[in-house]
Design a protein around this motif. Structure first.
Motif, PDB file in Angstrom:
ATOM      1  N   ARG A  41       1.140  -1.693  -0.128  1.00  0.00           N
ATOM      2  CA  ARG A  41      -0.019   0.004   0.055  1.00  0.00           C
ATOM      3  C   ARG A  41       0.052   1.568   0.314  1.00  0.00           C
ATOM      4  O   ARG A  41       1.435   1.195   0.948  1.00  0.00           O
ATOM      5  N   ASP A  48      -2.846   0.738  -4.045  1.00  0.00           N
ATOM      6  CA  ASP A  48      -2.925  -1.046  -3.626  1.00  0.00           C
ATOM      7  C   ASP A  48      -2.208  -2.018  -4.868  1.00  0.00           C
ATOM      8  O   ASP A  48      -2.984  -1.243  -5.732  1.00  0.00           O
ATOM      9  N   GLN A 132       3.019  -0.282   4.387  1.00  0.00           N
ATOM     10  CA  GLN A 132       1.918   0.542   4.191  1.00  0.00           C
ATOM     11  C   GLN A 132       3.121   1.312   4.190  1.00  0.00           C
ATOM     12  O   GLN A 132       3.882   1.534   5.418  1.00  0.00           O
TER      13      GLN A 132
END
Length: 267
Positions: A41, A48, A132
């Motif tokens: 991400r 994504d 992330q």
């Protein structure tokens, strides 16, 4: 080693591969450390990406094409588990390289460029299942003279690593010390959310949590502030003026806090 130390060691190979940046080697390391359906991400415009090959081809390779001699320079790596027992490894640093070709339509400068990154890798059974991350793309836009918004209120520069110099090498992780660091940050954030709804700046008790000579390193577009007054003047006061409902939607956000000795992180 074991647990968090193992996860951190596993990531060392990926970090080294992005320093040397040999394309076949990087793809092999990324594939070996990641689950086939791992989700990577990144903020807009990347979004994504599912699988290590998609992350490489749609993000890393794009950066490499723009900065042919790009290399990764970490200044902190930390590991721990969140309140649900999920294992994370967090990294902070810069990508640096000669900006020779357009990057996301940002014009090249022909000069050394830097882009800060913060990455958080979720590990399950020794493999990455999620990343992330934020790449500070506005930082690159500013270096190219392509920033379309007003100047930052804070100071923009290539920020350094921790003042203690132990971002990469330090003693083994102590669970109690790590938990205390994590809780200190959570307490600080809870106090900061008291203002302005519960009173003036004093309700945040900032001197209790913040060193008088601390630096607050905001992202590009906000910049860095020195000390509590620098943070308040160049970030918090204008931020609250623009978004007075800050902190009112906590229930809609999933946080992952974890600590590693004197450091704490959240993604």
């Amino acid at each position: 080693m074991g647990g968090h130390a193992d996860n951190r060691a596993r990531l060392d190979g990926l970090r080294a591969a992005q320093y040397d940046w040999d394309e076949p080697g990087l793809r092999a390391v990324l594939d070996g450390i990641s689950a086939p359906d791992a989700v990577f991400r990144l903020a807009h415009p990347f979004g994504d990406m599912t699988g290590p090959l998609a992350f490489h081809d749609n993000a890393l390779a794009v950066l490499k094409a723009a900065w042919p001699d790009v290399e990764r320079r970490d200044w902190i790596v930390m590991a721990g588990e969140d309140e649900n027992g999920i294992e994370w490894v967090g990294c902070g640093g810069h990508f640096v390289g000669t900006f020779l070709n357009p990057f996301l339509e940002i014009p090249p400068t022909g000069h050394l460029a830097h882009m800060r990154f913060h990455e958080f890798y979720r590990f399950e059974n020794g493999r990455i299942t999620e990343m992330q991350a934020l790449w500070d793309i506005p930082e690159v836009m500013m270096q190219a003279g392509a920033w379309p918004m007003v100047p930052s209120l804070g100071r923009e520069f290539c920020i350094p690593g921790p003042a203690s110099g132990d971002g990469l090498i330090r003693e083994a992780r102590d669970p109690a010390r790590s938990a205390a660091s994590q809780q200190l940050i959570i307490d600080m954030l809870n106090h900061m959310k008291r203002h302005p709804s519960q009173g003036g700046p004093e309700v945040m008790e900032m001197p209790r949590f913040w060193h008088p000579r601390m630096n607050w390193y905001g992202p590009a577009g906000i910049g860095t502030g020195r000390g509590i007054e620098g943070f308040r003047n160049w970030h918090q006061i204008p931020f609250l003026a623009g978004m007075p409902d800050r902190g009112s939607k906590v229930a809609e956000i999933t946080y992952h806090f974890f600590g590693d000795n004197d450091y704490a992180a959240v993604t």
